[in-house]
Design a protein around this motif. Structure first.
Motif, PDB file in Angstrom:
ATOM      1  N   TYR A   1      20.563  61.192  41.528  1.00  0.00           N
ATOM      2  CA  TYR A   1      19.750  61.804  40.106  1.00  0.00           C
ATOM      3  C   TYR A   1      18.593  61.146  38.829  1.00  0.00           C
ATOM      4  O   TYR A   1      17.685  61.437  39.240  1.00  0.00           O
ATOM      5  N   PHE A   2      19.789  60.053  38.240  1.00  0.00           N
ATOM      6  CA  PHE A   2      18.528  59.987  37.094  1.00  0.00           C
ATOM      7  C   PHE A   2      16.884  58.606  37.539  1.00  0.00           C
ATOM      8  O   PHE A   2      16.051  59.069  37.575  1.00  0.00           O
ATOM      9  N   MET A   3      17.400  58.182  39.125  1.00  0.00           N
ATOM     10  CA  MET A   3      16.706  57.338  39.812  1.00  0.00           C
ATOM     11  C   MET A   3      15.239  58.575  39.925  1.00  0.00           C
ATOM     12  O   MET A   3      14.159  58.685  39.922  1.00  0.00           O
ATOM     13  N   HIS A   4      16.039  59.880  40.745  1.00  0.00           N
ATOM     14  CA  HIS A   4      15.054  60.682  40.600  1.00  0.00           C
ATOM     15  C   HIS A   4      13.670  60.939  39.507  1.00  0.00           C
ATOM     16  O   HIS A   4      12.657  60.987  39.352  1.00  0.00           O
ATOM     17  N   GLU A   5      15.026  60.781  38.433  1.00  0.00           N
ATOM     18  CA  GLU A   5      13.422  61.445  37.287  1.00  0.00           C
ATOM     19  C   GLU A   5      12.978  60.143  37.096  1.00  0.00           C
ATOM     20  O   GLU A   5      11.725  60.431  36.623  1.00  0.00           O
ATOM     21  N   ILE A   6      13.305  59.324  37.660  1.00  0.00           N
ATOM     22  CA  ILE A   6      12.368  58.506  37.336  1.00  0.00           C
ATOM     23  C   ILE A   6      11.198  57.604  38.221  1.00  0.00           C
ATOM     24  O   ILE A   6       9.987  57.656  37.352  1.00  0.00           O
ATOM     25  N   LYS A   7      11.433  58.153  38.958  1.00  0.00           N
ATOM     26  CA  LYS A   7      10.168  58.839  39.599  1.00  0.00           C
ATOM     27  C   LYS A   7       9.078  59.042  38.766  1.00  0.00           C
ATOM     28  O   LYS A   7       7.884  59.172  39.127  1.00  0.00           O
TER      29      LYS A   7
ATOM     30  N   GLN B   1      13.904  53.680  28.707  1.00  0.00           N
ATOM     31  CA  GLN B   1      14.728  54.584  28.566  1.00  0.00           C
ATOM     32  C   GLN B   1      16.261  54.828  29.609  1.00  0.00           C
ATOM     33  O   GLN B   1      17.244  54.556  30.069  1.00  0.00           O
ATOM     34  N   LEU B   2      15.204  55.753  30.780  1.00  0.00           N
ATOM     35  CA  LEU B   2      16.416  56.024  31.984  1.00  0.00           C
ATOM     36  C   LEU B   2      17.060  54.490  32.713  1.00  0.00           C
ATOM     37  O   LEU B   2      17.426  54.789  33.375  1.00  0.00           O
ATOM     38  N   THR B   3      15.723  54.032  32.532  1.00  0.00           N
ATOM     39  CA  THR B   3      16.558  52.744  33.610  1.00  0.00           C
ATOM     40  C   THR B   3      17.258  51.510  33.089  1.00  0.00           C
ATOM     41  O   THR B   3      17.749  51.289  34.025  1.00  0.00           O
ATOM     42  N   ARG B   4      16.767  51.397  31.449  1.00  0.00           N
ATOM     43  CA  ARG B   4      18.117  50.662  30.861  1.00  0.00           C
ATOM     44  C   ARG B   4      19.321  51.278  30.806  1.00  0.00           C
ATOM     45  O   ARG B   4      20.605  50.886  30.949  1.00  0.00           O
ATOM     46  N   ARG B   5      19.408  53.309  30.992  1.00  0.00           N
ATOM     47  CA  ARG B   5      20.720  53.922  30.926  1.00  0.00           C
ATOM     48  C   ARG B   5      21.346  53.691  32.903  1.00  0.00           C
ATOM     49  O   ARG B   5      22.284  53.114  32.726  1.00  0.00           O
ATOM     50  N   VAL B   6      20.537  53.293  33.278  1.00  0.00           N
ATOM     51  CA  VAL B   6      20.809  53.276  35.138  1.00  0.00           C
ATOM     52  C   VAL B   6      21.281  52.102  34.878  1.00  0.00           C
ATOM     53  O   VAL B   6      22.408  51.619  35.702  1.00  0.00           O
ATOM     54  N   GLY B   7      20.643  51.150  34.274  1.00  0.00           N
ATOM     55  CA  GLY B   7      21.281  49.879  34.526  1.00  0.00           C
ATOM     56  C   GLY B   7      22.319  50.041  34.680  1.00  0.00           C
ATOM     57  O   GLY B   7      23.416  48.932  34.467  1.00  0.00           O
TER      58      GLY B   7
ATOM     59  N   MET C   1      24.899  51.284  36.762  1.00  0.00           N
ATOM     60  CA  MET C   1      25.310  50.066  37.982  1.00  0.00           C
ATOM     61  C   MET C   1      25.953  49.106  37.896  1.00  0.00           C
ATOM     62  O   MET C   1      26.537  49.060  38.583  1.00  0.00           O
ATOM     63  N   ASP C   2      26.096  48.440  37.293  1.00  0.00           N
ATOM     64  CA  ASP C   2      26.475  47.786  36.127  1.00  0.00           C
ATOM     65  C   ASP C   2      28.420  47.795  36.633  1.00  0.00           C
ATOM     66  O   ASP C   2      29.198  47.465  37.117  1.00  0.00           O
ATOM     67  N   ARG C   3      28.320  49.319  35.634  1.00  0.00           N
ATOM     68  CA  ARG C   3      30.132  49.499  36.005  1.00  0.00           C
ATOM     69  C   ARG C   3      30.238  50.258  37.085  1.00  0.00           C
ATOM     70  O   ARG C   3      32.226  50.159  37.772  1.00  0.00           O
ATOM     71  N   ALA C   4      29.491  50.590  38.213  1.00  0.00           N
ATOM     72  CA  ALA C   4      29.703  50.790  39.583  1.00  0.00           C
ATOM     73  C   ALA C   4      30.257  49.338  40.431  1.00  0.00           C
ATOM     74  O   ALA C   4      30.820  50.286  40.873  1.00  0.00           O
ATOM     75  N   GLU C   5      29.241  48.771  39.875  1.00  0.00           N
ATOM     76  CA  GLU C   5      29.836  47.510  41.526  1.00  0.00           C
ATOM     77  C   GLU C   5      30.815  46.732  40.219  1.00  0.00           C
ATOM     78  O   GLU C   5      31.804  46.027  41.393  1.00  0.00           O
TER      79      GLU C   5
END
Length: 90
Positions: free
Chosen positions: A40-46, A56-62, A65-69
């Protein structure tokens, strides 16, 4: 950050649910929810018009992603994942 789109609102509610599941030790569910929220966030970034919002969204997604990994590695290795560090509030 003030984004009124329904997809952004869905991203926020999904990541909140992911954090709750993660905190409760429901790591498989948390991983699924983090993954969905990231999409969802990636859609908003796009489609973000503001470079600042995109950043800001890119930092948040990072962070998510770190936690998901980390969860994925732990689940794949059948080890207990480290406690989640407090993510920036959604």
């Amino acid at each position: 950050m003030d984004i009124d789109s329904p997809i952004f609102q869905q991203a926020i509610s999904t990541v909140k649910a992911a954090i709750e599941a993660d905190t409760a030790g429901e790591h498989t569910r948390a991983l699924e929810l983090y993954t969905r929220a990231i999409r969802y966030f990636m859609h908003e970034i796009k489609y973000a018009k503001s470079g600042e919002i995109r950043s800001q969204l890119t930092r948040r997604v990072g962070t998510y992603m770190d936690r998901a990994e980390a969860l994925k590695r732990a689940l794949d290795g059948a080890t207990k994942p480290a406690s989640p560090h407090p993510a920036d509030p959604p």
